[in-house]
Design a protein around this motif. Structure first.
Motif, PDB file in Angstrom:
ATOM      1  N   TRP A   1      -8.120  -6.927  -4.972  1.00 20.99           N
ATOM      2  CA  TRP A   1      -7.603  -6.073  -3.907  1.00 20.99           C
ATOM      3  C   TRP A   1      -6.086  -6.023  -4.001  1.00 20.99           C
ATOM      4  CZ3 TRP A   1     -11.089  -4.054  -0.145  1.00 20.99           C
ATOM      5  CH2 TRP A   1     -12.408  -4.505  -0.288  1.00 20.99           C
ATOM      6  N   LEU A   2      -5.541  -4.822  -4.022  1.00 18.36           N
ATOM      7  CA  LEU A   2      -4.098  -4.603  -4.086  1.00 18.36           C
ATOM      8  C   LEU A   2      -3.663  -3.939  -2.787  1.00 18.36           C
ATOM      9  CD1 LEU A   2      -3.892  -3.123  -7.714  1.00 18.36           C
ATOM     10  CD2 LEU A   2      -3.772  -5.530  -7.041  1.00 18.36           C
ATOM     11  N   ILE A   3      -2.901  -4.669  -1.982  1.00 19.05           N
ATOM     12  CA  ILE A   3      -2.378  -4.127  -0.724  1.00 19.05           C
ATOM     13  C   ILE A   3      -0.959  -3.629  -0.985  1.00 19.05           C
ATOM     14  CG2 ILE A   3      -1.852  -4.601   1.688  1.00 19.05           C
ATOM     15  CD1 ILE A   3      -3.835  -6.944   1.551  1.00 19.05           C
ATOM     16  N   VAL A   4      -0.713  -2.370  -0.672  1.00 15.11           N
ATOM     17  CA  VAL A   4       0.570  -1.745  -1.001  1.00 15.11           C
ATOM     18  C   VAL A   4       1.062  -0.924   0.190  1.00 15.11           C
ATOM     19  CG1 VAL A   4       0.092  -1.671  -3.476  1.00 15.11           C
ATOM     20  CG2 VAL A   4      -0.615   0.255  -2.045  1.00 15.11           C
ATOM     21  N   GLU A   5       2.280  -0.423   0.073  1.00 13.65           N
ATOM     22  CA  GLU A   5       2.789   0.497   1.073  1.00 13.65           C
ATOM     23  C   GLU A   5       1.959   1.782   1.058  1.00 13.65           C
ATOM     24  OE1 GLU A   5       5.157  -0.225   3.252  1.00 13.65           O
ATOM     25  OE2 GLU A   5       5.516  -2.198   2.366  1.00 13.65           O
ATOM     26  N   ALA A   6       1.920   2.468   2.200  1.00 16.53           N
ATOM     27  CA  ALA A   6       1.083   3.656   2.324  1.00 16.53           C
ATOM     28  C   ALA A   6       1.362   4.683   1.230  1.00 16.53           C
ATOM     29  CB  ALA A   6       1.296   4.288   3.705  1.00 16.53           C
ATOM     30  N   ALA A   7       2.638   4.893   0.920  1.00 13.23           N
ATOM     31  CA  ALA A   7       3.004   5.904  -0.062  1.00 13.23           C
ATOM     32  C   ALA A   7       2.686   5.492  -1.496  1.00 13.23           C
ATOM     33  CB  ALA A   7       4.492   6.234   0.056  1.00 13.23           C
ATOM     34  N   GLU A   8       2.391   4.215  -1.711  1.00 17.70           N
ATOM     35  CA  GLU A   8       2.132   3.727  -3.062  1.00 17.70           C
ATOM     36  C   GLU A   8       0.679   3.872  -3.495  1.00 17.70           C
ATOM     37  OE1 GLU A   8       4.461   0.101  -4.660  1.00 17.70           O
ATOM     38  OE2 GLU A   8       3.913  -0.396  -2.602  1.00 17.70           O
ATOM     39  N   ALA A   9      -0.258   3.915  -2.551  1.00 15.64           N
ATOM     40  CA  ALA A   9      -1.674   3.785  -2.888  1.00 15.64           C
ATOM     41  C   ALA A   9      -2.158   4.863  -3.858  1.00 15.64           C
ATOM     42  CB  ALA A   9      -2.515   3.790  -1.620  1.00 15.64           C
ATOM     43  N   ALA A  10      -1.961   6.118  -3.521  1.00 11.42           N
ATOM     44  CA  ALA A  10      -2.463   7.198  -4.372  1.00 11.42           C
ATOM     45  C   ALA A  10      -1.808   7.184  -5.752  1.00 11.42           C
ATOM     46  CB  ALA A  10      -2.279   8.543  -3.679  1.00 11.42           C
ATOM     47  N   PRO A  11      -0.465   7.102  -5.851  1.00  9.47           N
ATOM     48  CA  PRO A  11       0.132   7.062  -7.191  1.00  9.47           C
ATOM     49  C   PRO A  11      -0.234   5.806  -7.976  1.00  9.47           C
ATOM     50  CG  PRO A  11       1.834   6.886  -5.492  1.00  9.47           C
ATOM     51  CD  PRO A  11       0.571   7.254  -4.804  1.00  9.47           C
ATOM     52  N   LEU A  12      -0.431   4.664  -7.295  1.00 12.45           N
ATOM     53  CA  LEU A  12      -0.843   3.459  -8.004  1.00 12.45           C
ATOM     54  C   LEU A  12      -2.244   3.630  -8.580  1.00 12.45           C
ATOM     55  CD1 LEU A  12      -0.593   0.528  -8.900  1.00 12.45           C
ATOM     56  CD2 LEU A  12      -1.324  -0.166  -6.603  1.00 12.45           C
ATOM     57  N   ALA A  13      -3.170   4.142  -7.769  1.00 10.17           N
ATOM     58  CA  ALA A  13      -4.526   4.376  -8.270  1.00 10.17           C
ATOM     59  C   ALA A  13      -4.525   5.362  -9.430  1.00 10.17           C
ATOM     60  CB  ALA A  13      -5.418   4.879  -7.134  1.00 10.17           C
ATOM     61  N   GLU A  14      -3.712   6.401  -9.332  1.00  5.58           N
ATOM     62  CA  GLU A  14      -3.624   7.392 -10.415  1.00  5.58           C
ATOM     63  C   GLU A  14      -3.088   6.749 -11.692  1.00  5.58           C
ATOM     64  OE1 GLU A  14      -1.395  11.659 -11.402  1.00  5.58           O
ATOM     65  OE2 GLU A  14      -1.121  10.695  -9.453  1.00  5.58           O
ATOM     66  N   PHE A  15      -2.036   5.935 -11.557  1.00  9.74           N
ATOM     67  CA  PHE A  15      -1.467   5.268 -12.726  1.00  9.74           C
ATOM     68  C   PHE A  15      -2.492   4.333 -13.372  1.00  9.74           C
ATOM     69  CE2 PHE A  15       0.400   1.262 -14.257  1.00  9.74           C
ATOM     70  CZ  PHE A  15       1.102   1.725 -15.357  1.00  9.74           C
ATOM     71  N   LEU A  16      -3.161   3.524 -12.557  1.00  7.49           N
ATOM     72  CA  LEU A  16      -4.126   2.578 -13.107  1.00  7.49           C
ATOM     73  C   LEU A  16      -5.291   3.310 -13.785  1.00  7.49           C
ATOM     74  CD1 LEU A  16      -4.215  -0.103 -10.274  1.00  7.49           C
ATOM     75  CD2 LEU A  16      -3.114  -0.290 -12.514  1.00  7.49           C
ATOM     76  N   ASN A  17      -5.742   4.396 -13.211  1.00  4.87           N
ATOM     77  CA  ASN A  17      -6.829   5.151 -13.843  1.00  4.87           C
ATOM     78  C   ASN A  17      -6.421   5.739 -15.183  1.00  4.87           C
ATOM     79  OD1 ASN A  17      -9.358   5.138 -12.334  1.00  4.87           O
ATOM     80  ND2 ASN A  17      -8.186   6.022 -10.635  1.00  4.87           N
TER      81      ASN A  17
END
Length: 361
Positions: free
Chosen positions: A105-121
């Protein structure tokens, strides 16, 4: 867009703005709430935080190759922090990490979630991992104490200010004197549909309270203390988020080079602001030495004991005993600095103890 928290329906709730939009800034009594949060009798709604999950048998070894942290052997229930850096070593993502034995589980700032998931994918290739932005399904609740009634919930415990394995302290104070020790911090993962039921009738504090305690603990926050040039050394993040002896990852060369030289270009400082005025400067206000700009305020808070305080990032060359001025428009705010990151590697600077403040409200 962040969905407003159902806890905003509580009496007195005033919604926060900016990166904390969607949860309460306060519930009518910010300083009382802050005292209760510090005492462990209140919790804070952080349901606007982003939550990204990584599952699959390759998840930990894969995250290990991408990040600044050693997570290959992360045990179920163990908490850590990792950074994803640019090639130049600048911070792109900062994640609070906990594994439950099957999912990381990665808890991040609200603005980070979508770009982080996109980067990891984008980085999965043929590995056995699945990445999901689960922010809509999970909420986060913060507390300075473990909540016995929530023992069945997954909880991330902030490693700050302890120096983790492979980490390094850039602070000017010894470990036993770090103010972060006064702020243990837990972030509980709560199913979004059960948030109101789980919080029930527990006293609530707003994010203003959580931010004031964070500032007093010298704890940096991505999006507040960072910009597009920030490297981990400037914020003392090598203590919790970087393993200096792990294998290669993007940005490692900069991390190693700056660490070996011992001279990050900027440094994080704690500011005790003149409390004789009835206002506080805004985040982003320039920090001056004389008439020369030497940095900027990153977070400003009203602390229930210390009055107006702030974090700022300033040039490394500024002597730690200089009295600075924060300028908000035409309004100057004298500020005493406490060095967080040492101006030079190995140099120990005594903490200042005086406060420039007027009567507290």
């Amino acid at each position: 867009m962040t969905t407003p928290s159902p806890l905003l329906s509580r009496p007195g709730a005033v919604e926060a703005t900016g990166p904390d939009a969607g949860v309460a800034s306060h519930y009518g009594e910010p300083l009382r709430e802050q005292r209760a949060l510090a005492a462990g009798t209140a919790v804070v709604d952080l349901s606007h935080r982003g939550v990204v999950t990584v599952s699959g048998p390759d998840r930990l070894s894969w995250l290990n190759t991408l990040s600044s942290q050693q997570v290959t052997a992360l045990a179920p229930g163990e908490s850590t922090e990792l950074l994803l850096l640019s090639v130049q070593g600048r911070i792109e993502f900062d994640a609070r990490v906990i594994d439950d034995g099957g999912t990381t589980w990665l808890i991040v700032e609200a603005a980070e979630a979508a770009p982080l998931a996109e980067f990891l994918n984008r980085m999965k290739f043929m590995l056995r991992v699945e990445v999901v932005d689960a922010s809509a399904d999970w909420a986060v609740v913060g507390s300075v104490k473990a909540v016995p009634a929530w023992a069945d919930l997954l909880a991330w415990q902030d490693p700050w200010p302890h120096v983790g394995a492979g980490g390094y302290s850039y602070a000017v104070v010894p470990a036993e004197g770090h103010p972060g020790l006064d702020r243990p911090w837990f972030e509980y993962l709560v199913p979004a549909t059960r948030l109101e039921a789980i919080v029930a009738d527990r006293p609530l504090a707003g994010v203003l309270a959580a931010e004031a305690l964070r500032v007093a603990a010298w704890r940096p926050r991505i999006g507040a203390e960072t910009d597009d040039k920030t490297i981990p050394h400037e914020l003392d993040l090598l203590r919790t988020a970087v393993h200096l002896a792990k294998g290669c990852y993007k940005g490692q060369e900069t991390v190693a080079r700056v660490h070996n030289l011992g001279h990050p270009p900027r440094r994080l400082v704690f500011l005790q602001l003149d409390g004789s005025q009835h206002t506080m400067p805004a985040a982003g206000s320039p920090v001056l030495l004389g008439e020369r700009k030497v940095g900027a305020v990153t977070t400003v808070a009203q602390h229930y004991e210390m009055g107006p305080v702030a974090l700022a990032v300033i040039k490394r060359s500024v002597a730690p005993d200089e009295i600075l001025t924060v300028l908000d428009g035409d309004e100057p705010y004298p500020a005493v600095q406490e060095a967080i990151v040492a101006p030079d590697a190995g140099q120990v600077v005594g903490r200042q103890t005086g406060f420039l403040r007027g009567p507290r409200p």
